[in-house]
Design a protein around this motif. Structure first.
Motif, PDB file in Angstrom:
ATOM      1  N   MET A 154       0.836  -1.173   0.000  1.00 50.15           N
ATOM      2  CA  MET A 154       0.000   0.000   0.000  1.00 50.15           C
ATOM      3  C   MET A 154       0.880   1.235   0.000  1.00 50.15           C
ATOM      4  O   MET A 154       1.943   1.257   0.591  1.00 50.15           O
ATOM      5  N   SER A 155       0.331   2.191  -0.619  1.00 53.22           N
ATOM      6  CA  SER A 155       1.130   3.393  -0.774  1.00 53.22           C
ATOM      7  C   SER A 155       0.855   4.385   0.346  1.00 53.22           C
ATOM      8  O   SER A 155      -0.119   4.282   1.089  1.00 53.22           O
ATOM      9  N   VAL A 156       1.714   5.307   0.436  1.00 54.27           N
ATOM     10  CA  VAL A 156       1.620   6.328   1.479  1.00 54.27           C
ATOM     11  C   VAL A 156       0.394   7.207   1.252  1.00 54.27           C
ATOM     12  O   VAL A 156      -0.247   7.662   2.203  1.00 54.27           O
ATOM     13  N   THR A 157       0.024   7.433   0.001  1.00 52.40           N
ATOM     14  CA  THR A 157      -1.135   8.282  -0.297  1.00 52.40           C
ATOM     15  C   THR A 157      -2.420   7.657   0.244  1.00 52.40           C
ATOM     16  O   THR A 157      -3.329   8.380   0.677  1.00 52.40           O
ATOM     17  N   PHE A 158      -2.473   6.329   0.240  1.00 51.59           N
ATOM     18  CA  PHE A 158      -3.662   5.673   0.783  1.00 51.59           C
ATOM     19  C   PHE A 158      -3.796   5.988   2.276  1.00 51.59           C
ATOM     20  O   PHE A 158      -4.871   6.299   2.760  1.00 51.59           O
ATOM     21  N   PHE A 159      -2.698   5.901   3.003  1.00 53.60           N
ATOM     22  CA  PHE A 159      -2.726   6.215   4.436  1.00 53.60           C
ATOM     23  C   PHE A 159      -3.077   7.676   4.677  1.00 53.60           C
ATOM     24  O   PHE A 159      -3.787   8.007   5.629  1.00 53.60           O
ATOM     25  N   TRP A 160      -2.568   8.539   3.805  1.00 54.41           N
ATOM     26  CA  TRP A 160      -2.915   9.957   3.923  1.00 54.41           C
ATOM     27  C   TRP A 160      -4.410  10.168   3.680  1.00 54.41           C
ATOM     28  O   TRP A 160      -5.058  10.938   4.409  1.00 54.41           O
ATOM     29  N   LEU A 161      -4.946   9.502   2.693  1.00 57.17           N
ATOM     30  CA  LEU A 161      -6.383   9.632   2.411  1.00 57.17           C
ATOM     31  C   LEU A 161      -7.225   9.093   3.572  1.00 57.17           C
ATOM     32  O   LEU A 161      -8.244   9.685   3.942  1.00 57.17           O
ATOM     33  N   VAL A 162      -6.791   7.978   4.162  1.00 58.05           N
ATOM     34  CA  VAL A 162      -7.514   7.426   5.307  1.00 58.05           C
ATOM     35  C   VAL A 162      -7.442   8.401   6.478  1.00 58.05           C
ATOM     36  O   VAL A 162      -8.444   8.638   7.175  1.00 58.05           O
ATOM     37  N   ALA A 163      -6.287   8.977   6.705  1.00 57.19           N
ATOM     38  CA  ALA A 163      -6.121   9.933   7.799  1.00 57.19           C
ATOM     39  C   ALA A 163      -6.986  11.170   7.574  1.00 57.19           C
ATOM     40  O   ALA A 163      -7.645  11.671   8.496  1.00 57.19           O
ATOM     41  N   ILE A 164      -6.982  11.678   6.350  1.00 61.37           N
ATOM     42  CA  ILE A 164      -7.803  12.853   6.032  1.00 61.37           C
ATOM     43  C   ILE A 164      -9.286  12.526   6.203  1.00 61.37           C
ATOM     44  O   ILE A 164     -10.052  13.301   6.787  1.00 61.37           O
ATOM     45  N   ALA A 165      -9.709  11.350   5.709  1.00 60.76           N
ATOM     46  CA  ALA A 165     -11.119  10.966   5.833  1.00 60.76           C
ATOM     47  C   ALA A 165     -11.517  10.806   7.297  1.00 60.76           C
ATOM     48  O   ALA A 165     -12.592  11.259   7.712  1.00 60.76           O
ATOM     49  N   SER A 166     -10.663  10.177   8.104  1.00 60.49           N
ATOM     50  CA  SER A 166     -10.998  10.006   9.525  1.00 60.49           C
ATOM     51  C   SER A 166     -11.035  11.359  10.232  1.00 60.49           C
ATOM     52  O   SER A 166     -11.897  11.601  11.086  1.00 60.49           O
ATOM     53  N   ASN A 167     -10.127  12.266   9.866  1.00 59.29           N
ATOM     54  CA  ASN A 167     -10.149  13.611  10.453  1.00 59.29           C
ATOM     55  C   ASN A 167     -11.410  14.364  10.055  1.00 59.29           C
ATOM     56  O   ASN A 167     -12.016  15.062  10.879  1.00 59.29           O
ATOM     57  N   LEU A 168     -11.836  14.228   8.810  1.00 56.70           N
ATOM     58  CA  LEU A 168     -13.075  14.877   8.378  1.00 56.70           C
ATOM     59  C   LEU A 168     -14.274  14.295   9.133  1.00 56.70           C
ATOM     60  O   LEU A 168     -15.182  15.042   9.530  1.00 56.70           O
ATOM     61  N   CYS A 169     -14.279  12.992   9.359  1.00 54.11           N
ATOM     62  CA  CYS A 169     -15.366  12.377  10.141  1.00 54.11           C
ATOM     63  C   CYS A 169     -15.359  12.911  11.568  1.00 54.11           C
ATOM     64  O   CYS A 169     -16.416  13.221  12.124  1.00 54.11           O
ATOM     65  N   LEU A 170     -14.154  13.016  12.137  1.00 55.72           N
ATOM     66  CA  LEU A 170     -14.064  13.554  13.498  1.00 55.72           C
ATOM     67  C   LEU A 170     -14.530  15.009  13.551  1.00 55.72           C
ATOM     68  O   LEU A 170     -15.191  15.426  14.501  1.00 55.72           O
ATOM     69  N   ILE A 171     -14.195  15.791  12.523  1.00 57.48           N
ATOM     70  CA  ILE A 171     -14.651  17.183  12.473  1.00 57.48           C
ATOM     71  C   ILE A 171     -16.176  17.226  12.405  1.00 57.48           C
ATOM     72  O   ILE A 171     -16.824  18.019  13.103  1.00 57.48           O
ATOM     73  N   GLY A 172     -16.765  16.350  11.591  1.00 57.82           N
ATOM     74  CA  GLY A 172     -18.230  16.297  11.479  1.00 57.82           C
ATOM     75  C   GLY A 172     -18.878  15.905  12.803  1.00 57.82           C
ATOM     76  O   GLY A 172     -19.870  16.514  13.238  1.00 57.82           O
ATOM     77  N   VAL A 173     -18.311  14.899  13.460  1.00 57.67           N
ATOM     78  CA  VAL A 173     -18.855  14.468  14.753  1.00 57.67           C
ATOM     79  C   VAL A 173     -18.717  15.592  15.778  1.00 57.67           C
ATOM     80  O   VAL A 173     -19.645  15.857  16.555  1.00 57.67           O
ATOM     81  N   ASN A 174     -17.569  16.261  15.798  1.00 60.84           N
ATOM     82  CA  ASN A 174     -17.373  17.378  16.728  1.00 60.84           C
ATOM     83  C   ASN A 174     -18.356  18.508  16.468  1.00 60.84           C
ATOM     84  O   ASN A 174     -18.885  19.106  17.410  1.00 60.84           O
ATOM     85  N   TYR A 175     -18.626  18.795  15.194  1.00 60.70           N
ATOM     86  CA  TYR A 175     -19.582  19.845  14.863  1.00 60.70           C
ATOM     87  C   TYR A 175     -20.981  19.481  15.361  1.00 60.70           C
ATOM     88  O   TYR A 175     -21.667  20.309  15.964  1.00 60.70           O
ATOM     89  N   ILE A 176     -21.386  18.228  15.113  1.00 63.20           N
ATOM     90  CA  ILE A 176     -22.710  17.780  15.565  1.00 63.20           C
ATOM     91  C   ILE A 176     -22.795  17.857  17.084  1.00 63.20           C
ATOM     92  O   ILE A 176     -23.773  18.366  17.645  1.00 63.20           O
ATOM     93  N   LEU A 177     -21.770  17.365  17.775  1.00 62.65           N
ATOM     94  CA  LEU A 177     -21.767  17.413  19.244  1.00 62.65           C
ATOM     95  C   LEU A 177     -21.748  18.851  19.746  1.00 62.65           C
ATOM     96  O   LEU A 177     -22.406  19.174  20.741  1.00 62.65           O
ATOM     97  N   TRP A 178     -20.998  19.726  19.067  1.00 66.09           N
ATOM     98  CA  TRP A 178     -20.935  21.122  19.476  1.00 66.09           C
ATOM     99  C   TRP A 178     -22.316  21.757  19.407  1.00 66.09           C
ATOM    100  O   TRP A 178     -22.724  22.469  20.315  1.00 66.09           O
ATOM    101  N   ARG A 179     -23.064  21.477  18.313  1.00 64.12           N
ATOM    102  CA  ARG A 179     -24.426  22.024  18.188  1.00 64.12           C
ATOM    103  C   ARG A 179     -25.345  21.445  19.259  1.00 64.12           C
ATOM    104  O   ARG A 179     -26.153  22.152  19.846  1.00 64.12           O
ATOM    105  N   LYS A 180     -25.226  20.134  19.517  1.00 70.97           N
ATOM    106  CA  LYS A 180     -26.069  19.510  20.534  1.00 70.97           C
ATOM    107  C   LYS A 180     -25.744  20.049  21.927  1.00 70.97           C
ATOM    108  O   LYS A 180     -26.638  20.295  22.731  1.00 70.97           O
TER     109      LYS A 180
END
Length: 101
Positions: free
Chosen positions: A1-27
């Motif tokens: 596996m290439s390094v870009t795949f890990f970067w994409l997974v990291a970016i996607a997980s960070n975006l999910c965490l940002i979304g969850v944090n935003y939802i929790l912040w509003r709640k």
């Protein structure tokens, strides 16, 4: 596996965490508002309860005095009834004596 795949997974997980944090912040903001309103309602209800309790205490203080006053009025009424009965007997006696004369 290439390094870009890990970067994409990291970016996607960070975006999910940002979304969850935003939802929790509003709640959390909504929960905070609800909590503040609940505290305000509880404070108002507590004040109302205190006022009602104070009124009840004042009324409870008035009850013995009122009871004594009622008993005094009852005794006075009984005395007046006794006086009226005595006057009726005297009137009957006077009428009886008058008829005899």
């Amino acid at each position: 596996m290439s390094v870009t795949f890990f970067w994409l997974v990291a970016i996607a997980s960070n975006l999910c965490l940002i979304g969850v944090n935003y939802i929790l912040w509003r709640k959390v903001r909504r929960w905070h508002q609800d909590l503040r309103l609940s505290r305000h309602r509880f404070a108002l209800n507590e004040r109302k309860i205190k006022i009602v309790v104070e009124d009840l205490i004042q009324q409870a203080d008035v009850i013995p005095a009122t009871t004594q006053q009622i008993q005094m009025k009852k005794q006075q009424g009984q005395q007046v009834i006794a006086q009226i009965k005595l006057l009726q007997q005297l009137l009957r006696a006077l009428v009886f004596v008058r008829r005899r004369l």
